[in-house]
Design a protein around this motif. Structure first.
Motif, PDB file in Angstrom:
ATOM      1  N   ASP A 194     -68.580  -6.118  37.659  1.00  0.00           N
ATOM      2  CA  ASP A 194     -67.433  -5.553  38.376  1.00  0.00           C
ATOM      3  C   ASP A 194     -66.443  -4.834  37.467  1.00  0.00           C
ATOM      4  O   ASP A 194     -65.896  -3.808  37.841  1.00  0.00           O
ATOM      5  CB  ASP A 194     -66.683  -6.667  39.127  1.00  0.00           C
TER       6      ASP A 194
ATOM      7  N   THR B 288     -69.285  -2.227  29.091  1.00  0.00           N
ATOM      8  CA  THR B 288     -70.029  -0.971  29.170  1.00  0.00           C
ATOM      9  C   THR B 288     -70.542  -0.523  27.798  1.00  0.00           C
ATOM     10  O   THR B 288     -69.802  -0.527  26.803  1.00  0.00           O
ATOM     11  CB  THR B 288     -69.143   0.139  29.768  1.00  0.00           C
TER      12      THR B 288
ATOM     13  N   LYS C 272     -76.480   7.028  28.864  1.00  0.00           N
ATOM     14  CA  LYS C 272     -75.871   6.756  30.171  1.00  0.00           C
ATOM     15  C   LYS C 272     -75.050   5.474  30.122  1.00  0.00           C
ATOM     16  O   LYS C 272     -75.533   4.452  29.604  1.00  0.00           O
ATOM     17  CB  LYS C 272     -76.946   6.606  31.245  1.00  0.00           C
ATOM     18  N   PRO C 273     -73.855   5.492  30.682  1.00  0.00           N
ATOM     19  CA  PRO C 273     -73.051   4.270  30.661  1.00  0.00           C
ATOM     20  C   PRO C 273     -73.618   3.228  31.625  1.00  0.00           C
ATOM     21  O   PRO C 273     -73.912   3.538  32.788  1.00  0.00           O
ATOM     22  CB  PRO C 273     -71.671   4.752  31.128  1.00  0.00           C
ATOM     23  N   VAL C 274     -73.765   2.020  31.123  1.00  0.00           N
ATOM     24  CA  VAL C 274     -74.292   0.913  31.934  1.00  0.00           C
ATOM     25  C   VAL C 274     -73.525  -0.361  31.566  1.00  0.00           C
ATOM     26  O   VAL C 274     -72.878  -0.426  30.517  1.00  0.00           O
ATOM     27  CB  VAL C 274     -75.800   0.684  31.692  1.00  0.00           C
TER      28      VAL C 274
ATOM     29  N   ASN D  35     -67.444   4.939  28.670  1.00  0.00           N
ATOM     30  CA  ASN D  35     -67.687   5.609  29.952  1.00  0.00           C
ATOM     31  C   ASN D  35     -67.081   7.011  29.933  1.00  0.00           C
ATOM     32  O   ASN D  35     -67.700   7.982  30.382  1.00  0.00           O
ATOM     33  CB  ASN D  35     -67.103   4.771  31.093  1.00  0.00           C
TER      34      ASN D  35
ATOM     35  N   ARG E  85     -62.636  10.708  38.885  1.00  0.00           N
ATOM     36  CA  ARG E  85     -62.216   9.529  39.633  1.00  0.00           C
ATOM     37  C   ARG E  85     -63.432   8.666  39.977  1.00  0.00           C
ATOM     38  O   ARG E  85     -63.429   7.452  39.770  1.00  0.00           O
ATOM     39  CB  ARG E  85     -61.513  10.003  40.913  1.00  0.00           C
ATOM     40  N   GLU E  86     -64.449   9.335  40.472  1.00  0.00           N
ATOM     41  CA  GLU E  86     -65.656   8.600  40.875  1.00  0.00           C
ATOM     42  C   GLU E  86     -66.287   7.910  39.663  1.00  0.00           C
ATOM     43  O   GLU E  86     -66.710   6.762  39.729  1.00  0.00           O
ATOM     44  CB  GLU E  86     -66.628   9.598  41.518  1.00  0.00           C
ATOM     45  N   TRP E  87     -66.317   8.588  38.545  1.00  0.00           N
ATOM     46  CA  TRP E  87     -66.964   8.080  37.336  1.00  0.00           C
ATOM     47  C   TRP E  87     -66.171   6.906  36.761  1.00  0.00           C
ATOM     48  O   TRP E  87     -66.727   5.867  36.423  1.00  0.00           O
ATOM     49  CB  TRP E  87     -67.065   9.235  36.334  1.00  0.00           C
TER      50      TRP E  87
ATOM     51  N   GLN F 184     -64.103   4.906  38.128  1.00  0.00           N
ATOM     52  CA  GLN F 184     -63.924   3.727  38.980  1.00  0.00           C
ATOM     53  C   GLN F 184     -64.791   2.559  38.537  1.00  0.00           C
ATOM     54  O   GLN F 184     -64.619   1.440  39.007  1.00  0.00           O
ATOM     55  CB  GLN F 184     -64.267   4.067  40.435  1.00  0.00           C
ATOM     56  N   SER F 185     -65.705   2.812  37.624  1.00  0.00           N
ATOM     57  CA  SER F 185     -66.572   1.741  37.135  1.00  0.00           C
ATOM     58  C   SER F 185     -65.829   0.767  36.228  1.00  0.00           C
ATOM     59  O   SER F 185     -66.349  -0.295  35.911  1.00  0.00           O
ATOM     60  CB  SER F 185     -67.737   2.337  36.338  1.00  0.00           C
TER      61      SER F 185
END
Lengths: 158, 316
Positions: free
Chosen positions: A50, A55, A61-63, A111, A128-130, A132-133
């Motif tokens: 959450d 990260t 790629k961010p995970v 990220n 914003r979308e990115w 939000q992680s």
């Protein structure tokens, strides 16, 4: 077919270096980074996918490393915050005060670094979308947003 | 950290995977692992003795147009699929699931086969009448069996698979991504949240197809409701009967044209005249709504009615 059980040695490519670690197949990447390899930049927050404090970049790629088994990452390139050396995003976070206590900052920076790499041009909806992680519980997001904009300026400067 | 001692297996082929499942009692297939890693860490009640990592099976990673269909591997991550332009409705739905870094791991097959009840990726695939390619252990030491079946035939609230059966890919008829579509998603606390209600609709040229998740304890598509919406859509009469969505319903900063958050503030039923009874009847036909701490039955019902009306307006 690869098969691992008990305690097995695996080789991980972390920050451009080959690192060997003796792991259990149930060990998450986060725990191996922190407890076996001494890379404590990735933080253990919720361990539930959450908060984003853990990260890392996996093949760019961010995970969330708390949701990945270390054994899944053989043959992949792992980048932790220790692998970013004075990256424009790091400079921008420092200059724009994009942090307070700093616990979420490594995840935020990784990220954001992936975001700037994938989308060099600013785009509010994508940003914003990115982002939000990742959650920050002590400062507002304004400084982080400013840092992102500053990082893009730095990255695009001649 | 997962406390249990786990055996990790990484097969190269689908047949090796089902063979590994047969040899290891209690094994689970591991793709993105977002659910398995968190559930196994949280409780020993989640039985994890062996996990079979299927991410590297080539057939589970296809993303191609072949034989008149769009084939999507079950091990593709939601980000991989959503960044393409091959199926706009699917892309819009996937972008609503979890957050970006989770979508970089969470797979298409995992979303459908997971334990969480929402399984939103199923909605566009159900609407498209997609088929599913699976491989299952053969009986009595016979070779593994491959089957391609309609998703709707094996999706009853969740994927209904045989023991050890592994989903390899989904096949979408090429015309489906071209259909006009509508998608609405509403959450309680923010954009990164489980849906209170998600609705996806298409017009396939002959009629309306409708699928929903969140409003009920499981996602589904119903032929009876499709027929009812199609009839209503065809005989809706004057344009005034379906009021256009309010400004709040089509706010421009929604991530998709008709996307999530589209019903930001106006959640009261807006139907007028003869619409309200028909909307009530359609919502009733969908079955008992879910009520929990996140939203009441009445609230979900109001959202659902608004979304159906807005979706029909989009398709009109």
């Amino acid at each position: 077919m690869k098969e691992l059980s008990g305690i097995a040695e695996i080789v991980l490519r972390i920050n451009g270096e080959e690192r060997r670690a003796a792991v259990r197949p149930g060990d998450t990447l986060l725990r191996v980074l922190r407890e076996k390899l001494g890379l404590t930049g990735a933080k253990c927050g919720c361990e539930n996918g959450d908060c984003g404090a853990c990260t890392v970049l996996l093949d760019g790629k961010p995970v969330k490393s708390c949701m990945i088994l270390a054994v899944e990452c053989e043959d992949a390139a792992v980048t932790t915050i220790e692998g970013l050396r004075n990256h424009p995003v790091q400079q921008a976070f420092a200059e724009e005060n994009g942090f307070q206590c700093g616990f979420c900052t490594p995840g935020m920076i990784l990220n954001a670094a992936a975001l700037v790499e994938a989308h060099p041009e600013p785009d509010d909806a994508t940003d914003r979308e990115w982002m939000q992680s990742n959650l920050c519980r002590c400062t507002g997001y304004e400084g982080i947003r400013n840092a992102l904009a500053a990082a893009r300026r730095k990255a695009s400067a001649p | 950290m997962i406390a249990a001692d786990v055996v990790y297996l990484r097969p190269d082929t689908a047949e090796e995977a089902v063979d590994a499942w047969r040899r290891h009692a209690g094994a689970r297939y591991l793709a993105g692992g977002t659910e398995i890693a968190t559930a196994a860490r949280r409780t020993a009640a989640f039985d994890l003795r062996a996990c079979i990592d299927v991410k590297r099976i080539p057939e589970a990673n296809v993303h191609e147009i072949c034989g008149g269909c769009l084939r999507l591997g079950a091990a593709l991550t939601l980000s991989d699929v959503a960044e393409g332009d091959s199926f706009p409705l699917l892309n819009a739905v996937l972008r609503g699931i979890a957050d970006r870094t989770v979508r970089n791991r969470l797979t298409l097959g995992g979303n459908l086969a997971g334990l969480l009840p929402y399984r939103e990726a199923a909605l566009p695939l159900l609407l498209a009448d997609a088929t599913v390619l699976t491989v299952a252990p053969g009986a009595d030491d016979r070779p593994p069996v491959r089957q391609e079946r309609p998703l709707r035939a094996i999706f009853d609230k969740r994927l209904v698979l045989a023991p050890g059966e592994l989903v390899l890919s989904f096949c979408v008829p090429l015309e489906a991504p071209e259909w006009p579509w509508s998608h609405y998603r509403r959450t309680r606390t923010g954009e990164v949240d489980y849906p209170l209600v998600t609705v996806a609709m298409v017009h396939d040229g002959a009629g309306i197809r409708f699928a929903v998740s969140g409003a009920h304890p499981y996602p589904f598509r119903s032929d009876a409701v499709d027929a009812r919406l199609t009839e209503w859509f065809a005989t809706r009469g004057s344009e005034e009967e379906i009021p256009p969505p309010s400004a709040a319903q089509s706010e421009p900063d929604s991530p998709t044209a008709q996307g999530r958050g589209g019903l930001k503030s106006n959640t009261e039923p807006q139907a007028r005249g003869g619409l309200e009874p028909e909307l009530e009847a359609i919502v009733a036909a969908l079955g008992p709504l879910r009520a929990d701490a996140r939203a009441s039955l009445e609230y979900r019902g109001a959202l659902l009615k608004n979304m159906i009306r807005a979706g029909l307006e989009d398709l009109a």
